[in-house]
Design a protein around this motif. Sequence first.
Motif, PDB file in Angstrom:
ATOM      1  N   GLU A   6     -27.547   3.405 -42.702  1.00  0.00           N
ATOM      2  CA  GLU A   6     -26.649   4.287 -42.006  1.00  0.00           C
ATOM      3  C   GLU A   6     -27.361   4.995 -40.975  1.00  0.00           C
ATOM      4  OE1 GLU A   6     -25.215   3.034 -45.923  1.00  0.00           O
ATOM      5  OE2 GLU A   6     -26.979   3.864 -45.366  1.00  0.00           O
TER       6      GLU A   6
ATOM      7  N   LYS B  96     -28.500   3.075 -38.148  1.00  0.00           N
ATOM      8  CA  LYS B  96     -27.602   2.687 -36.916  1.00  0.00           C
ATOM      9  C   LYS B  96     -27.320   3.943 -36.194  1.00  0.00           C
ATOM     10  CE  LYS B  96     -25.415  -0.967 -39.834  1.00  0.00           C
ATOM     11  NZ  LYS B  96     -24.365  -1.692 -40.518  1.00  0.00           N
ATOM     12  N   ARG B  97     -27.139   5.095 -37.060  1.00  0.00           N
ATOM     13  CA  ARG B  97     -26.673   6.585 -36.425  1.00  0.00           C
ATOM     14  C   ARG B  97     -27.847   6.704 -35.283  1.00  0.00           C
ATOM     15  NH1 ARG B  97     -26.221   9.395 -40.674  1.00  0.00           N
ATOM     16  NH2 ARG B  97     -28.199  10.699 -40.517  1.00  0.00           N
TER      17      ARG B  97
ATOM     18  N   GLN C 214     -27.954  15.357 -31.689  1.00  0.00           N
ATOM     19  CA  GLN C 214     -27.632  14.686 -32.706  1.00  0.00           C
ATOM     20  C   GLN C 214     -28.973  13.498 -32.908  1.00  0.00           C
ATOM     21  OE1 GLN C 214     -24.876  14.056 -35.032  1.00  0.00           O
ATOM     22  NE2 GLN C 214     -26.474  12.765 -36.090  1.00  0.00           N
TER      23      GLN C 214
ATOM     24  N   ASP D   4     -31.291  12.999 -36.247  1.00  0.00           N
ATOM     25  CA  ASP D   4     -31.595  11.748 -36.794  1.00  0.00           C
ATOM     26  C   ASP D   4     -33.207  11.507 -36.930  1.00  0.00           C
ATOM     27  OD1 ASP D   4     -28.897  11.391 -37.028  1.00  0.00           O
ATOM     28  OD2 ASP D   4     -28.524  10.240 -35.212  1.00  0.00           O
TER      29      ASP D   4
ATOM     30  N   ARG E 260     -27.578   4.553 -32.217  1.00  0.00           N
ATOM     31  CA  ARG E 260     -26.628   5.128 -31.267  1.00  0.00           C
ATOM     32  C   ARG E 260     -26.562   6.324 -30.406  1.00  0.00           C
ATOM     33  NH1 ARG E 260     -23.079   4.407 -34.885  1.00  0.00           N
ATOM     34  NH2 ARG E 260     -23.052   6.460 -35.749  1.00  0.00           N
ATOM     35  N   SER E 261     -27.144   7.187 -31.330  1.00  0.00           N
ATOM     36  CA  SER E 261     -27.284   8.480 -30.627  1.00  0.00           C
ATOM     37  C   SER E 261     -28.449   8.501 -29.886  1.00  0.00           C
ATOM     38  CB  SER E 261     -27.628   9.674 -31.936  1.00  0.00           C
ATOM     39  OG  SER E 261     -28.627   9.564 -32.395  1.00  0.00           O
TER      40      SER E 261
END
Length: 465
Positions: free
Chosen positions: A240, A243-244, A262, A266, A247-248
Motif C-alpha cells: 500500500e 503504490k501510494r 503527499q 510518503d 503514485r504521489s
Amino acid sequence: MAAASYFRCVCFHFILQLLFSKPAVPFSSIKSLPGFSGSLPFKLETGYIGVNEKEDVQFFYYFIESEGNPREDPLMLWFTGGPGCSAISGLTFEIGPLHFNMVKYNGSLPTLALNPYSWTKVASIIFVDSPAGTGFSYSRSFQGSKTTDTTHANQGYGFLIKWLLNHPSFIANPLYIGGDSYSGMIVPIIVQKISDGIEAGYEPLLNLKGYLLGNPATDPKFDFNSKVPFAHRMAIIPDELYKRAKRSCKGEYIEIDPSNIQCSNDLQAISKCTERINNPHILEPKCPSNRPLNKIAENRRYLIERYGESYEPEFRRFGCRNYNDFLCNIWANNKSVQRALYVRKGTVSVWTRCNMHLHYQKDVESTVSYHFYLNSKGCRALIYSGDHDMNMPYLGTQLWIKSLNLSIVDEWRPWLVDLQVAGFTRGYSNHLTYATVKGGGHTAPEYRPKECYAMFKRWISQAPL
C-alpha cells in the motif's frame, strides 16, 4: 555525449609529458608484514607515482603479482569507491590475498591471514589509493588536494601510464580496469581514455581487454530512484505504501517538488521503515560505531604511544562486520606497519580507511554514455551486483543497462558454484555480462568471496559464468 567528447579531448601536452619524461619512480619489494606470520607467499610491491603536471599529487599503490603466471596473466588496476576509501579495502576486505583475523582487540597489533579466494591467483592487481587524501596518497599543495571526478579520472589514467612505463614487462599483458561503488563514476572514463589513446596510437600501446564494476554508482536517476522499489521487493515497505508513494511521487524519489506534501509524507513513512536497516547488506545488523569510555581509558596509553595524542580510533562492536574497520585502522596507523610498507614519513598524520573529508567535487552526473561508447567499441565488461545491497540496488543497475538498448545474447539464467546457485546472469551484445551475486552486499566479494572468485576467474579467462 557532450561529457564524453570533453574527456576524449585529453590535454595533449600532459600526455607528451607522461610519455617522454621517463620519471624515476621508486618502488619497494616487500617480503613480510607486521601481523602476518612468516614470509609473504606472494610478491608485494608498494610505491608512489606523481600524477599531475607538478607531481605534487602522489598516489600510493600496492602491487601484487599473479600467483599463477604473471608474465601472461591479465593485469588489473583496481579502484576503491568512496570517493576516499583506501586501496586496503580491496586488498584486505574484498579481492586481495590477505584479510584480518576477526578476533577481539586486546591491545596488540591486529593479525593477518591468507585469503584462499584472492583474485591475485589468476591476475596481477594494482590497488591504488586515489584520489589525493585517500589512504597513504597525499598532495604537497592545497591546490593539489582539490579533486573532481574529472581530475580523478585524468590522474588515474596518468597513474596507469607512468606505472607501466616503469614496469615495461607488463605492457603487453591483457589489461583490465576494475572497481566498485563510487568507482563506477571513474572507471568507465579511464577505460574510454585508454581506448581513445590506443586508437590515436599513443605509446605505450596498451593491451586493453575490458573492465569490471561491482555495485557501481552510475547515474542517480537509476541508482537512487531504485531504492524505494528495492525496499518494496525486499518486504521492507508494504504494498500500500509503495503504490501510494509511486503514485504521489511519480517514480521520482530524489528530486521531489517541495509543494508535493503527499509525496513528502510518503517518503517520510518509507524512511521510518528503512532507518534501522543496514543499507550495505539489508540482512545484517546495523552496527553503529561506539566509543565506550572504559575501553578508551583502558587502551589510551597504548594508542598514544603508537599514534600520538591526536589519534583516537572509533571502537566498533565486536561481532559486527564493521569491527574490521577498527582492526584495519589500528594496523595501518602502526609505525612498524608504515615502515614495512615504505610509507613516506610525515605525509599522512592519521590514516583512515575512508576519508570523508576530501576536497572533492562530483562533476560527472552520469557514466551511462561511457558504457554505451565502450560497448560500441566491443570492450568486454562485467557488471555485477550483490543482490542485498540497498546503497546501489541491483534494480537501478539493471535499469541503466536496459537503457543501453543492447541485444540479449544469453538469456537470464542461474550461474553455479559447487552445484549451488551463486547468482543469476544475462549476456548482452558486444561482450557485456551482467551478474547478480546471491546474498552479496555492497562490496559483493566481502560477503561472498568464494562465489565472486569463481565469477572473476571464469570471466577473466573468457569462459561463461
